[in-house]
Design a protein around this motif. Structure first.
Motif, PDB file in Angstrom:
ATOM      1  N   ARG A   6      -5.932 -14.187  -1.727  1.00 55.24           N
ATOM      2  CA  ARG A   6      -7.231 -13.767  -2.259  1.00 55.24           C
ATOM      3  C   ARG A   6      -7.411 -12.299  -1.903  1.00 55.24           C
ATOM      4  NH1 ARG A   6     -12.403 -16.315  -3.242  1.00 55.24           N
ATOM      5  NH2 ARG A   6     -14.065 -14.852  -2.786  1.00 55.24           N
ATOM      6  N   VAL A   7      -7.704 -11.494  -2.924  1.00 60.88           N
ATOM      7  CA  VAL A   7      -7.938 -10.074  -2.705  1.00 60.88           C
ATOM      8  C   VAL A   7      -9.351  -9.757  -3.176  1.00 60.88           C
ATOM      9  CG1 VAL A   7      -7.207  -7.722  -3.234  1.00 60.88           C
ATOM     10  CG2 VAL A   7      -5.493  -9.529  -3.018  1.00 60.88           C
ATOM     11  N   ASP A   8     -10.166  -9.280  -2.263  1.00 60.75           N
ATOM     12  CA  ASP A   8     -11.544  -8.907  -2.548  1.00 60.75           C
ATOM     13  C   ASP A   8     -11.635  -7.379  -2.506  1.00 60.75           C
ATOM     14  OD1 ASP A   8     -14.302  -8.544  -2.662  1.00 60.75           O
ATOM     15  OD2 ASP A   8     -14.707  -9.606  -0.782  1.00 60.75           O
ATOM     16  N   LYS A   9     -12.188  -6.817  -3.551  1.00 56.99           N
ATOM     17  CA  LYS A   9     -12.414  -5.371  -3.625  1.00 56.99           C
ATOM     18  C   LYS A   9     -13.927  -5.176  -3.551  1.00 56.99           C
ATOM     19  CE  LYS A   9     -11.316  -1.547  -6.762  1.00 56.99           C
ATOM     20  NZ  LYS A   9     -10.789  -1.257  -8.115  1.00 56.99           N
ATOM     21  N   PRO A  10     -14.479  -5.104  -2.343  1.00 54.90           N
ATOM     22  CA  PRO A  10     -15.929  -5.158  -2.165  1.00 54.90           C
ATOM     23  C   PRO A  10     -16.719  -4.075  -2.893  1.00 54.90           C
ATOM     24  CG  PRO A  10     -14.818  -4.785  -0.064  1.00 54.90           C
ATOM     25  CD  PRO A  10     -13.771  -4.983  -1.080  1.00 54.90           C
ATOM     26  N   GLY A  11     -16.143  -2.932  -3.167  1.00 53.43           N
ATOM     27  CA  GLY A  11     -16.870  -1.874  -3.855  1.00 53.43           C
ATOM     28  C   GLY A  11     -16.753  -1.917  -5.359  1.00 53.43           C
ATOM     29  N   ALA A  12     -16.110  -2.937  -5.902  1.00 48.51           N
ATOM     30  CA  ALA A  12     -15.826  -2.972  -7.338  1.00 48.51           C
ATOM     31  C   ALA A  12     -17.059  -3.211  -8.202  1.00 48.51           C
ATOM     32  CB  ALA A  12     -14.788  -4.042  -7.646  1.00 48.51           C
ATOM     33  N   LEU A  13     -18.003  -3.970  -7.694  1.00 50.46           N
ATOM     34  CA  LEU A  13     -19.170  -4.339  -8.482  1.00 50.46           C
ATOM     35  C   LEU A  13     -20.411  -4.160  -7.620  1.00 50.46           C
ATOM     36  CD1 LEU A  13     -19.919  -5.442 -11.281  1.00 50.46           C
ATOM     37  CD2 LEU A  13     -19.609  -7.738 -10.368  1.00 50.46           C
ATOM     38  N   GLU A  14     -21.215  -3.186  -7.961  1.00 46.17           N
ATOM     39  CA  GLU A  14     -22.331  -2.777  -7.111  1.00 46.17           C
ATOM     40  C   GLU A  14     -23.263  -3.920  -6.722  1.00 46.17           C
ATOM     41  OE1 GLU A  14     -26.169   0.101  -7.584  1.00 46.17           O
ATOM     42  OE2 GLU A  14     -24.249   0.887  -8.296  1.00 46.17           O
ATOM     43  N   ALA A  15     -23.559  -4.804  -7.626  1.00 42.96           N
ATOM     44  CA  ALA A  15     -24.541  -5.857  -7.363  1.00 42.96           C
ATOM     45  C   ALA A  15     -23.934  -7.103  -6.714  1.00 42.96           C
ATOM     46  CB  ALA A  15     -25.238  -6.243  -8.667  1.00 42.96           C
ATOM     47  N   ALA A  16     -22.643  -7.069  -6.407  1.00 41.22           N
ATOM     48  CA  ALA A  16     -21.981  -8.255  -5.852  1.00 41.22           C
ATOM     49  C   ALA A  16     -21.486  -7.995  -4.431  1.00 41.22           C
ATOM     50  CB  ALA A  16     -20.805  -8.652  -6.742  1.00 41.22           C
ATOM     51  N   ALA A  17     -21.484  -9.030  -3.634  1.00 41.63           N
ATOM     52  CA  ALA A  17     -20.942  -8.935  -2.274  1.00 41.63           C
ATOM     53  C   ALA A  17     -19.431  -8.754  -2.309  1.00 41.63           C
ATOM     54  CB  ALA A  17     -21.312 -10.181  -1.478  1.00 41.63           C
ATOM     55  N   GLY A  18     -18.804  -9.233  -3.352  1.00 40.46           N
ATOM     56  CA  GLY A  18     -17.367  -9.099  -3.481  1.00 40.46           C
ATOM     57  C   GLY A  18     -16.939  -9.388  -4.904  1.00 40.46           C
ATOM     58  N   VAL A  62       0.843  -1.205   0.000  1.00 37.93           N
ATOM     59  CA  VAL A  62       0.000   0.000   0.000  1.00 37.93           C
ATOM     60  C   VAL A  62       0.875   1.250   0.000  1.00 37.93           C
ATOM     61  CG1 VAL A  62      -1.629   1.354   1.379  1.00 37.93           C
ATOM     62  CG2 VAL A  62      -2.031  -1.095   1.038  1.00 37.93           C
ATOM     63  N   ALA A  63       1.919   1.251   0.816  1.00 37.95           N
ATOM     64  CA  ALA A  63       2.786   2.421   0.952  1.00 37.95           C
ATOM     65  C   ALA A  63       3.583   2.710  -0.318  1.00 37.95           C
ATOM     66  CB  ALA A  63       3.738   2.241   2.130  1.00 37.95           C
ATOM     67  N   GLU A  64       3.783   1.703  -1.153  1.00 38.56           N
ATOM     68  CA  GLU A  64       4.525   1.894  -2.401  1.00 38.56           C
ATOM     69  C   GLU A  64       3.761   2.741  -3.407  1.00 38.56           C
ATOM     70  OE1 GLU A  64       5.427  -2.095  -3.610  1.00 38.56           O
ATOM     71  OE2 GLU A  64       7.013  -2.316  -2.102  1.00 38.56           O
ATOM     72  N   GLY A  65       2.467   2.916  -3.195  1.00 40.44           N
ATOM     73  CA  GLY A  65       1.672   3.765  -4.076  1.00 40.44           C
ATOM     74  C   GLY A  65       0.594   3.001  -4.821  1.00 40.44           C
ATOM     75  N   HIS A  66      -0.084   3.724  -5.674  1.00 41.07           N
ATOM     76  CA  HIS A  66      -1.240   3.220  -6.407  1.00 41.07           C
ATOM     77  C   HIS A  66      -0.906   1.948  -7.198  1.00 41.07           C
ATOM     78  CE1 HIS A  66      -5.279   3.896  -8.100  1.00 41.07           C
ATOM     79  NE2 HIS A  66      -4.784   3.245  -9.139  1.00 41.07           N
ATOM     80  N   VAL A  67      -1.806   0.988  -7.127  1.00 39.70           N
ATOM     81  CA  VAL A  67      -1.691  -0.266  -7.873  1.00 39.70           C
ATOM     82  C   VAL A  67      -2.886  -0.344  -8.803  1.00 39.70           C
ATOM     83  CG1 VAL A  67      -1.619  -2.787  -7.685  1.00 39.70           C
ATOM     84  CG2 VAL A  67      -0.504  -1.379  -5.940  1.00 39.70           C
ATOM     85  N   GLY A  68      -2.660  -0.677 -10.045  1.00 36.97           N
ATOM     86  CA  GLY A  68      -3.749  -0.715 -11.007  1.00 36.97           C
ATOM     87  C   GLY A  68      -4.745  -1.848 -10.771  1.00 36.97           C
ATOM     88  N   LEU A  69      -4.253  -3.057 -10.591  1.00 35.20           N
ATOM     89  CA  LEU A  69      -5.123  -4.235 -10.529  1.00 35.20           C
ATOM     90  C   LEU A  69      -4.997  -4.982  -9.204  1.00 35.20           C
ATOM     91  CD1 LEU A  69      -4.255  -5.675 -14.059  1.00 35.20           C
ATOM     92  CD2 LEU A  69      -6.345  -4.433 -13.437  1.00 35.20           C
ATOM     93  N   VAL A  70      -6.087  -5.567  -8.753  1.00 31.28           N
ATOM     94  CA  VAL A  70      -6.013  -6.410  -7.560  1.00 31.28           C
ATOM     95  C   VAL A  70      -5.123  -7.623  -7.839  1.00 31.28           C
ATOM     96  CG1 VAL A  70      -8.175  -5.658  -6.511  1.00 31.28           C
ATOM     97  CG2 VAL A  70      -8.180  -7.611  -8.065  1.00 31.28           C
ATOM     98  N   GLU A  71      -5.074  -8.059  -9.080  1.00 34.56           N
ATOM     99  CA  GLU A  71      -4.204  -9.180  -9.443  1.00 34.56           C
ATOM    100  C   GLU A  71      -2.739  -8.830  -9.191  1.00 34.56           C
ATOM    101  OE1 GLU A  71      -7.989  -9.613 -11.853  1.00 34.56           O
ATOM    102  OE2 GLU A  71      -6.695  -7.952 -11.261  1.00 34.56           O
ATOM    103  N   THR A  72      -2.361  -7.604  -9.493  1.00 35.93           N
ATOM    104  CA  THR A  72      -0.992  -7.147  -9.253  1.00 35.93           C
ATOM    105  C   THR A  72      -0.706  -7.095  -7.764  1.00 35.93           C
ATOM    106  OG1 THR A  72      -1.059  -5.852 -11.284  1.00 35.93           O
ATOM    107  CG2 THR A  72       0.645  -5.271  -9.683  1.00 35.93           C
ATOM    108  N   PHE A  73      -1.660  -6.584  -6.997  1.00 35.28           N
ATOM    109  CA  PHE A  73      -1.509  -6.532  -5.534  1.00 35.28           C
ATOM    110  C   PHE A  73      -1.325  -7.945  -4.993  1.00 35.28           C
ATOM    111  CE2 PHE A  73      -2.533  -6.192  -1.129  1.00 35.28           C
ATOM    112  CZ  PHE A  73      -2.240  -4.892  -0.757  1.00 35.28           C
TER     113      PHE A  73
END
Length: 127
Positions: free
Chosen positions: A106-118, A75-86
């Motif tokens: 496993r990286v879940d971005k809960p706000g990525a898709l409005e209709a999905a829990a994750g 996180v401290a290294e700066g912006h990451v484009g993809l959760v896959e990269t993270f």
């Protein structure tokens, strides 16, 4: 009747799994313009597969805080484009410990898709 440790039916440790589940971090992540310059929540699960090690103290295993610190460094290294990269960066960081035979992140971005829990990704590496 007790069995000697050399007995074929004696219990043998097959391995040890260390896990961290639901680690919440706020990260600069995303490929879209509206995602730059702001933090978004990521929920991270990590499973570390160790060999059949004997555990007598903390020095014999992987401390959970090691995983959390690796997430904070990414996180401290700066912006990451993809959760896959993270996820890949985290997995490779975990593998710097020679005791780790395999890792699943496993990286879940809960706000990525409005209709999905994750929504997110899961990847695994092994040696």
């Amino acid at each position: 009747m007790s069995q000697s440790p050399e007995s074929p039916s004696a219990p043998r440790r097959q391995g040890l799994t260390i896990f961290v589940e639901g680690l919440k971090v706020e990260a600069g992540i995303g490929v879209y313009d509206h995602e730059h310059g702001r933090l978004q929540t990521l929920l991270i699960d990590v499973r570390l597969e160790l060999g059949p090690v004997e555990i007598h103290g903390l020095a014999d295993t992987v401390n959970y805080e090691t995983v959390a610190n690796a997430c904070r460094r990414i996180v401290a290294e700066g912006h990451v484009g993809l959760v896959e990269t993270f996820a890949e960066r985290l997995a490779l960081d975990c593998l710097t410990d020679a005791r780790v035979r395999a890792v699943t992140v496993r990286v879940d971005k809960p706000g990525a898709l409005e209709a999905a829990a994750g929504a997110g990704c899961e990847l695994s590496y092994s040696r």
